[in-house]
Design a protein around this motif. Sequence first.
Motif, PDB file in Angstrom:
ATOM      1  N   MET A  79     -83.877  42.693 -19.833  1.00 12.90           N
ATOM      2  CA  MET A  79     -82.759  42.206 -19.012  1.00 12.90           C
ATOM      3  C   MET A  79     -82.613  41.184 -18.021  1.00 12.90           C
ATOM      4  O   MET A  79     -83.440  40.961 -17.665  1.00 12.90           O
ATOM      5  CB  MET A  79     -82.046  43.963 -18.607  1.00 12.90           C
ATOM      6  CG  MET A  79     -81.169  43.298 -18.266  1.00 12.90           C
ATOM      7  SD  MET A  79     -80.326  45.679 -16.925  1.00 12.90           S
ATOM      8  CE  MET A  79     -79.134  45.135 -16.189  1.00 12.90           C
ATOM      9  N   VAL A  80     -81.360  40.218 -18.037  1.00 15.06           N
ATOM     10  CA  VAL A  80     -80.787  39.889 -16.976  1.00 15.06           C
ATOM     11  C   VAL A  80     -80.257  39.882 -16.099  1.00 15.06           C
ATOM     12  O   VAL A  80     -78.785  40.494 -16.692  1.00 15.06           O
ATOM     13  CB  VAL A  80     -80.672  38.151 -18.448  1.00 15.06           C
ATOM     14  CG1 VAL A  80     -80.634  36.975 -16.764  1.00 15.06           C
ATOM     15  CG2 VAL A  80     -81.485  38.048 -19.282  1.00 15.06           C
ATOM     16  N   THR A  81     -80.448  39.615 -15.191  1.00 12.18           N
ATOM     17  CA  THR A  81     -79.564  40.505 -13.867  1.00 12.18           C
ATOM     18  C   THR A  81     -79.496  38.879 -12.658  1.00 12.18           C
ATOM     19  O   THR A  81     -80.156  38.147 -12.729  1.00 12.18           O
ATOM     20  CB  THR A  81     -80.121  41.456 -12.248  1.00 12.18           C
ATOM     21  OG1 THR A  81     -81.288  41.072 -12.601  1.00 12.18           O
ATOM     22  CG2 THR A  81     -79.699  43.023 -14.038  1.00 12.18           C
TER      23      THR A  81
ATOM     24  N   PRO B  32     -75.877  42.996 -13.438  1.00 10.85           N
ATOM     25  CA  PRO B  32     -75.999  42.292 -14.984  1.00 10.85           C
ATOM     26  C   PRO B  32     -75.836  41.494 -15.086  1.00 10.85           C
ATOM     27  O   PRO B  32     -74.507  41.287 -15.264  1.00 10.85           O
ATOM     28  CB  PRO B  32     -75.667  43.305 -15.513  1.00 10.85           C
ATOM     29  CG  PRO B  32     -75.595  44.412 -15.463  1.00 10.85           C
ATOM     30  CD  PRO B  32     -75.152  44.397 -13.853  1.00 10.85           C
TER      31      PRO B  32
ATOM     32  N   PRO C  19     -72.361  38.650 -21.031  1.00  7.19           N
ATOM     33  CA  PRO C  19     -72.505  37.737 -22.168  1.00  7.19           C
ATOM     34  C   PRO C  19     -72.912  36.615 -22.620  1.00  7.19           C
ATOM     35  O   PRO C  19     -71.397  35.644 -22.608  1.00  7.19           O
ATOM     36  CB  PRO C  19     -72.196  39.146 -23.318  1.00  7.19           C
ATOM     37  CG  PRO C  19     -70.890  39.017 -22.852  1.00  7.19           C
ATOM     38  CD  PRO C  19     -71.404  39.138 -21.031  1.00  7.19           C
TER      39      PRO C  19
ATOM     40  N   TYR D 175     -80.010  35.799 -26.820  1.00  3.88           N
ATOM     41  CA  TYR D 175     -79.164  35.631 -25.905  1.00  3.88           C
ATOM     42  C   TYR D 175     -78.240  37.013 -25.139  1.00  3.88           C
ATOM     43  O   TYR D 175     -78.712  38.304 -25.770  1.00  3.88           O
ATOM     44  CB  TYR D 175     -77.436  35.844 -26.957  1.00  3.88           C
ATOM     45  CG  TYR D 175     -77.857  34.160 -27.464  1.00  3.88           C
ATOM     46  CD1 TYR D 175     -77.537  33.393 -26.725  1.00  3.88           C
ATOM     47  CD2 TYR D 175     -78.656  33.672 -28.633  1.00  3.88           C
ATOM     48  CE1 TYR D 175     -77.314  31.509 -27.326  1.00  3.88           C
ATOM     49  CE2 TYR D 175     -78.716  32.057 -29.225  1.00  3.88           C
ATOM     50  CZ  TYR D 175     -77.821  31.459 -28.023  1.00  3.88           C
ATOM     51  OH  TYR D 175     -78.045  30.273 -29.128  1.00  3.88           O
ATOM     52  N   THR D 176     -77.981  37.179 -23.813  1.00  3.16           N
ATOM     53  CA  THR D 176     -77.667  38.017 -23.382  1.00  3.16           C
ATOM     54  C   THR D 176     -76.185  39.197 -24.005  1.00  3.16           C
ATOM     55  O   THR D 176     -75.579  38.086 -24.552  1.00  3.16           O
ATOM     56  CB  THR D 176     -77.170  38.149 -22.070  1.00  3.16           C
ATOM     57  OG1 THR D 176     -76.461  37.170 -21.649  1.00  3.16           O
ATOM     58  CG2 THR D 176     -78.396  37.424 -20.938  1.00  3.16           C
ATOM     59  N   ASP D 177     -76.661  40.511 -24.258  1.00  5.17           N
ATOM     60  CA  ASP D 177     -75.599  41.049 -24.753  1.00  5.17           C
ATOM     61  C   ASP D 177     -74.085  41.105 -23.073  1.00  5.17           C
ATOM     62  O   ASP D 177     -74.244  41.318 -21.936  1.00  5.17           O
ATOM     63  CB  ASP D 177     -75.884  42.425 -25.871  1.00  5.17           C
ATOM     64  CG  ASP D 177     -76.501  43.253 -24.878  1.00  5.17           C
ATOM     65  OD1 ASP D 177     -76.299  43.045 -23.330  1.00  5.17           O
ATOM     66  OD2 ASP D 177     -77.140  44.508 -25.515  1.00  5.17           O
TER      67      ASP D 177
ATOM     68  N   GLY E 275     -76.026  43.239 -20.287  1.00  4.68           N
ATOM     69  CA  GLY E 275     -77.319  42.727 -19.667  1.00  4.68           C
ATOM     70  C   GLY E 275     -78.381  42.110 -20.790  1.00  4.68           C
ATOM     71  O   GLY E 275     -79.684  41.031 -19.989  1.00  4.68           O
ATOM     72  N   HIS E 276     -78.724  42.842 -21.650  1.00  9.65           N
ATOM     73  CA  HIS E 276     -80.120  43.063 -22.490  1.00  9.65           C
ATOM     74  C   HIS E 276     -79.928  41.656 -23.499  1.00  9.65           C
ATOM     75  O   HIS E 276     -79.119  41.103 -23.379  1.00  9.65           O
ATOM     76  CB  HIS E 276     -80.080  43.866 -23.547  1.00  9.65           C
ATOM     77  CG  HIS E 276     -80.318  45.946 -22.311  1.00  9.65           C
ATOM     78  ND1 HIS E 276     -79.001  46.190 -22.030  1.00  9.65           N
ATOM     79  CD2 HIS E 276     -81.544  45.634 -21.160  1.00  9.65           C
ATOM     80  CE1 HIS E 276     -79.426  47.100 -20.935  1.00  9.65           C
ATOM     81  NE2 HIS E 276     -80.705  46.923 -20.758  1.00  9.65           N
ATOM     82  N   TYR E 277     -81.353  41.298 -23.867  1.00 11.69           N
ATOM     83  CA  TYR E 277     -81.848  40.399 -24.419  1.00 11.69           C
ATOM     84  C   TYR E 277     -82.671  41.250 -25.439  1.00 11.69           C
ATOM     85  O   TYR E 277     -83.823  41.588 -25.268  1.00 11.69           O
ATOM     86  CB  TYR E 277     -81.982  39.149 -23.937  1.00 11.69           C
ATOM     87  CG  TYR E 277     -83.392  39.192 -23.187  1.00 11.69           C
ATOM     88  CD1 TYR E 277     -84.530  38.685 -24.092  1.00 11.69           C
ATOM     89  CD2 TYR E 277     -83.281  39.520 -21.932  1.00 11.69           C
ATOM     90  CE1 TYR E 277     -85.488  38.761 -23.257  1.00 11.69           C
ATOM     91  CE2 TYR E 277     -84.713  39.444 -21.645  1.00 11.69           C
ATOM     92  CZ  TYR E 277     -85.683  38.838 -22.136  1.00 11.69           C
ATOM     93  OH  TYR E 277     -86.653  39.443 -21.829  1.00 11.69           O
TER      94      TYR E 277
ATOM     95  N   ASP F 251     -88.169  41.463 -17.758  1.00 10.20           N
ATOM     96  CA  ASP F 251     -86.751  41.637 -16.970  1.00 10.20           C
ATOM     97  C   ASP F 251     -86.720  40.190 -15.662  1.00 10.20           C
ATOM     98  O   ASP F 251     -87.807  39.727 -15.309  1.00 10.20           O
ATOM     99  CB  ASP F 251     -86.848  42.788 -15.818  1.00 10.20           C
ATOM    100  CG  ASP F 251     -86.632  43.769 -16.909  1.00 10.20           C
ATOM    101  OD1 ASP F 251     -86.133  43.743 -18.276  1.00 10.20           O
ATOM    102  OD2 ASP F 251     -86.384  45.177 -16.647  1.00 10.20           O
TER     103      ASP F 251
END
Length: 139
Positions: A32-34, A39, A42, A61-63, A66-68, A133
């Motif tokens: 996850m990207v914060t 988050p 996308p 790519y983030t959704d 914020g997950h990838y 993360d």
Amino acid sequence: MVIRVTSVLTTSLFILLTISGCGGGMPSVTGMVTIDGQPAPPGLQIDFQPDVPNSSSSTGYTDEAGHYEMKFTPSKPGVMLGVSKVQVYVPRKMNSDGIPAIPPQLKGVKIPKEYNEDSTLTFAVENGSNTFDINIDSK
């Protein structure tokens, strides 16, 4: 002579199985990207560049949350084994006029240089599933 032929055949079979994707596949990487504790939107691009000369990078790519998930090719998930330099970008896509443009949901998103072109962020990718993360401080 028989031992040498067997050794060559065994080595050749191992290389063939590794290249063809048999034998377990590549390690998976998700996370996850914060940005400032929230988050990421996308569409942010994440690149893992292995610390090996002439190696291929993986991209994700983030959704919306914020997950990838990293992909070695568009149809093959995974990242090469070992240490990778990690970079996070706001990607620019070509618009209908052939001009690079920022996707609307990413306008105004600022990623500091220490997370992309001057990145010192690295992760050690191991066999199996990996979760990394990425917490970006934009201030």
